[in-house]
Design an enzyme around this catalytic site. Sequence first.
Site, PDB file in Angstrom:
ATOM      1  CG  PHE A   1      -2.351  -0.523   0.357  1.00 48.26           C
ATOM      2  CD1 PHE A   1      -1.437  -1.526   0.082  1.00 48.26           C
ATOM      3  CD2 PHE A   1      -3.530  -0.493  -0.370  1.00 48.26           C
ATOM      4  CE1 PHE A   1      -1.680  -2.472  -0.908  1.00 48.26           C
ATOM      5  CE2 PHE A   1      -3.794  -1.431  -1.347  1.00 48.26           C
ATOM      6  CZ  PHE A   1      -2.868  -2.421  -1.623  1.00 48.26           C
ATOM      7  CE  LYS A   2      -3.003  -1.081  -4.317  1.00 45.13           C
ATOM      8  NZ  LYS A   2      -3.610  -0.952  -5.621  1.00 45.13           N
TER       9      LYS A   2
END
Length: 559
Positions: free
Chosen positions: A112-113
């Site tokens: 998700f980063k």
Amino acid sequence: MKYISTRGGGDLLSFEDTVLTGLAPNGGLYIPSTMPTLPENWQNNWAKLSFTDLALELYSLFISPDEIPREDLKSLIDKSYSTFRHPEIAPIHQVKEKQWILELFHGPTFAFKDVALQFLGNLFEYFLQRKNEGKIGEERDRLTVVGATSGDTGSAAIYGLRSKKDISIFILHPKGRVSPIQEAQMTTVPDANVFNLAVEGTFDDCQDIVKALFSDTAFNKKYHVGAINSINWARILAQIVYYFSSYFKLRPQLPQGSTIQFAVPTGNFGDVLAGYYAKRLGLPMEKLVVATNSNDILTRFWKTGRYEKSATVEEGDEVEDGNVQTAPVGGSTDGAQSGGGVAETLSPAMDILVSSNFERLLFYLALEGTTAGAVAKEGEADGGRAAKVRLAGENVKSWMDKLKTDGRVVIPKSSVDAARRDIIAERATDAQTSETIKQYFTSKSQFGSYVADPHTAVGLSVANRVAAKLNAPSVVQIVLSTAHPAKFNAAVSDALSSEPSFDFQRDIMPKEFDGLIEKERRVIDVKGDSEEVKKVVIREVAKLEGGAGSKVRENGLSL
């Protein structure tokens, strides 16, 4: 829009200065000075926007066109998300009648980063190109990005900044405490401006070193240290978008009267903080669910009102099923605690003792719960808000100072009550995590089998318990999936070891990971000491600026 420190003091910063500065000189984190207002009729006008168009509308609430013209901002957004494998960027996947998974792992590093760090990398590049127009040699502004990672931030930051002109990036990770795939994603990148430092210690040790470098005024001034951790406001801003995008995807599928609840596995509190901002902006949602693993400082805060590094038990603490809910639990299968009080768990990206972004929430809790008696000083003539903001900043500074000296701070009840109004928190053990991975893989429901990574499994485990205990029948859940299961081979394979139909290589291993583990590594081993890290940064930056670096380092790092 201007930005202020959570600990008060200092000047109002522009968005550009906020992004490039990262951490405030007084140790605080930057937040918007005011909360913007959603435009009239936003629910209808934004309902069918693509992810990138929705990002443009939301970013524009926080970024003045005087700083980044709208067309430039659109180009930055389009460039940032062109690297994602899924056309929707962040699709939702139904797994139960009242539960969906928001898949945030379709970026270049499968975590998700990427949603935030692809954008942040392009922002850094945009601002530096503008500053350096017409400059040559030593006149050029340069940025030294320093970050700590518990697993996914490092590779996402590296992929967002690799080979970008006038930028060098130093990523600190706890040696031996990230998954093999995560380590390989970071340390096999050959670009000359990328440096990986393996620190003897925990993620919190890495984070403390990063904060020490930011706090060193002389070092920061010379090397222009930039932040890629979620202490950087741009990270939080970018993550707000997928709360809105998933809301718009799910809303048309729901019966009238349904409400949405987001459940978020989190360690450093950045992902769920973005949801809190979405809620403050006006996105309709039930209470946010914070899901932690055995490193449960956040869960313990919501249970007790105490923000403390080590769990304590006091009279009046909540008891459930015969167990005091603030007592320590074993993180790994043998319950052993690793160095620094951090439990090693199956979800290593959440193995964090102190959640950096929690300070941003504390500011709003202080603003609401501790500023009723604020008295305006000379020049504070805005109806009392400036006095309240100042007092909130002073209170946050006092709380964080106490946490640093005593390892704990008791937050006033009025502020804790404000936190409980918007957020609930629970934790999941390793045993519950493994059982959840197995439960979703073996599901016989109409929605079929699903392989969750251990962090997502923490979110699912907690979400299911919250749904059973607290939710009305009209509530549906979106659980944020933070990483692709292929990044955590051991945890997933062990959980499914009794399932003959599961084959890790066949079922979930992406082709992009083929041969990754065997590639040459480039890493510098360091002790958990900020002075040693400083020396490494000074040495390697000197090499780059002196022309010793090439586009691809052929011979690794000279130590």
